[in-house]
Design a protein around this motif. Structure first.
Motif, PDB file in Angstrom:
ATOM      1  N   ASP A   1     -11.014  30.806 122.399  1.00 11.42           N
ATOM      2  CA  ASP A   1     -10.956  32.240 122.116  1.00 11.42           C
ATOM      3  C   ASP A   1     -10.059  32.954 123.129  1.00 11.42           C
ATOM      4  O   ASP A   1      -9.240  33.799 122.763  1.00 11.42           O
ATOM      5  N   ALA A   2     -10.189  32.591 124.396  1.00  5.99           N
ATOM      6  CA  ALA A   2      -9.355  33.198 125.441  1.00  5.99           C
ATOM      7  C   ALA A   2      -7.886  32.868 125.226  1.00  5.99           C
ATOM      8  O   ALA A   2      -7.016  33.739 125.367  1.00  5.99           O
ATOM      9  N   VAL A   3      -7.586  31.627 124.877  1.00  6.35           N
ATOM     10  CA  VAL A   3      -6.196  31.225 124.636  1.00  6.35           C
ATOM     11  C   VAL A   3      -5.637  31.964 123.429  1.00  6.35           C
ATOM     12  O   VAL A   3      -4.491  32.430 123.457  1.00  6.35           O
ATOM     13  N   GLN A   4      -6.434  32.089 122.381  1.00 10.35           N
ATOM     14  CA  GLN A   4      -5.979  32.811 121.188  1.00 10.35           C
ATOM     15  C   GLN A   4      -5.608  34.252 121.534  1.00 10.35           C
ATOM     16  O   GLN A   4      -4.548  34.752 121.131  1.00 10.35           O
ATOM     17  N   LYS A   5      -6.447  34.917 122.294  1.00  7.41           N
ATOM     18  CA  LYS A   5      -6.165  36.299 122.682  1.00  7.41           C
ATOM     19  C   LYS A   5      -4.918  36.380 123.568  1.00  7.41           C
ATOM     20  O   LYS A   5      -4.105  37.298 123.433  1.00  7.41           O
ATOM     21  N   LEU A   6      -4.770  35.415 124.449  1.00  8.50           N
ATOM     22  CA  LEU A   6      -3.597  35.376 125.315  1.00  8.50           C
ATOM     23  C   LEU A   6      -2.326  35.181 124.487  1.00  8.50           C
ATOM     24  O   LEU A   6      -1.325  35.878 124.701  1.00  8.50           O
ATOM     25  N   LEU A   7      -2.365  34.282 123.540  1.00  8.86           N
ATOM     26  CA  LEU A   7      -1.200  34.042 122.687  1.00  8.86           C
ATOM     27  C   LEU A   7      -0.869  35.257 121.822  1.00  8.86           C
ATOM     28  O   LEU A   7       0.307  35.568 121.607  1.00  8.86           O
ATOM     29  N   GLU A   8      -1.889  35.944 121.361  1.00  7.64           N
ATOM     30  CA  GLU A   8      -1.655  37.167 120.585  1.00  7.64           C
ATOM     31  C   GLU A   8      -0.946  38.214 121.435  1.00  7.64           C
ATOM     32  O   GLU A   8      -0.065  38.926 120.957  1.00  7.64           O
ATOM     33  N   SER A   9      -1.318  38.294 122.712  1.00  5.96           N
ATOM     34  CA  SER A   9      -0.682  39.273 123.589  1.00  5.96           C
ATOM     35  C   SER A   9       0.775  38.907 123.881  1.00  5.96           C
ATOM     36  O   SER A   9       1.571  39.770 124.242  1.00  5.96           O
TER      37      SER A   9
END
Length: 168
Positions: A77-85
């Motif tokens: 979940d953290a990686v997904q949010k980071l990639l979205e940013s």
């Protein structure tokens, strides 16, 4: 406290396929003596070894794997949010905790690399932050830095061993 411990021993014995202890006597400092002796008598049997392997796997599934799955979910979940940013950013190279994210363009396409770092790699990035200056070469530079740190550590160990043997 002893009763709770004996209950856990009994639960473990049942899980391993043995019945509960028939004759339990608690002596100060020696509640496991009889169980250990009983297991040691039959430890060489193939059935016991097979059951121990199954018991180990059952413990892994209930303790380690469930925690790992929970951690993996949080991390994903953290990686997904980071990639979205990073969606509108063409080049980036960053470390967040033990997660290393690299993004760059190659042949008109975005290349995104995400990896969990070892402790040695984290130390290398802290010691050589310039590794992150070029996303296209970050992983190669990181590998080189780790190799050099390993060589220095090995050399220091050799020096320490040599000094120790000379003192002896």
């Amino acid at each position: 406290m002893i009763a709770r411990t004996l209950d856990r021993v009994d639960a473990l014995r049942m899980l391993a396929g043995y019945g509960a202890e028939e004759d339990i006597s608690v002596r100060r400092g020696s509640i496991f003596r009889r169980s250990r002796a009983a297991v040691q008598r039959v430890f060489s049997s193939r059935e016991v070894k097979d059951r121990l392997v199954k018991l180990e796997r059952a413990l892994e599934l209930t303790v380690v794997d469930s925690r790992q799955a929970e951690y993996d979910s949080v991390e994903a979940d953290a990686v997904q949010k980071l990639l979205e940013s990073l969606q509108d950013i063409p080049r980036a190279c960053m470390r967040v905790g033990s997660i290393f994210v690299v993004k760059y363009q190659a042949a008109g396409e975005s290349v995104i690399l995400v990896r969990n770092l070892s402790q040695m790699e984290i130390r290398a990035l802290e010691r050589f932050p310039e590794i992150q200056a070029s996303p296209e070469r970050a992983f190669g530079a990181l590998a080189t830095a780790v190799d050099s740190m390993d060589e220095v550590r090995a050399q220091n160990e050799r020096i320490t061993l040599q000094a120790t043997s000379e003192e002896a």
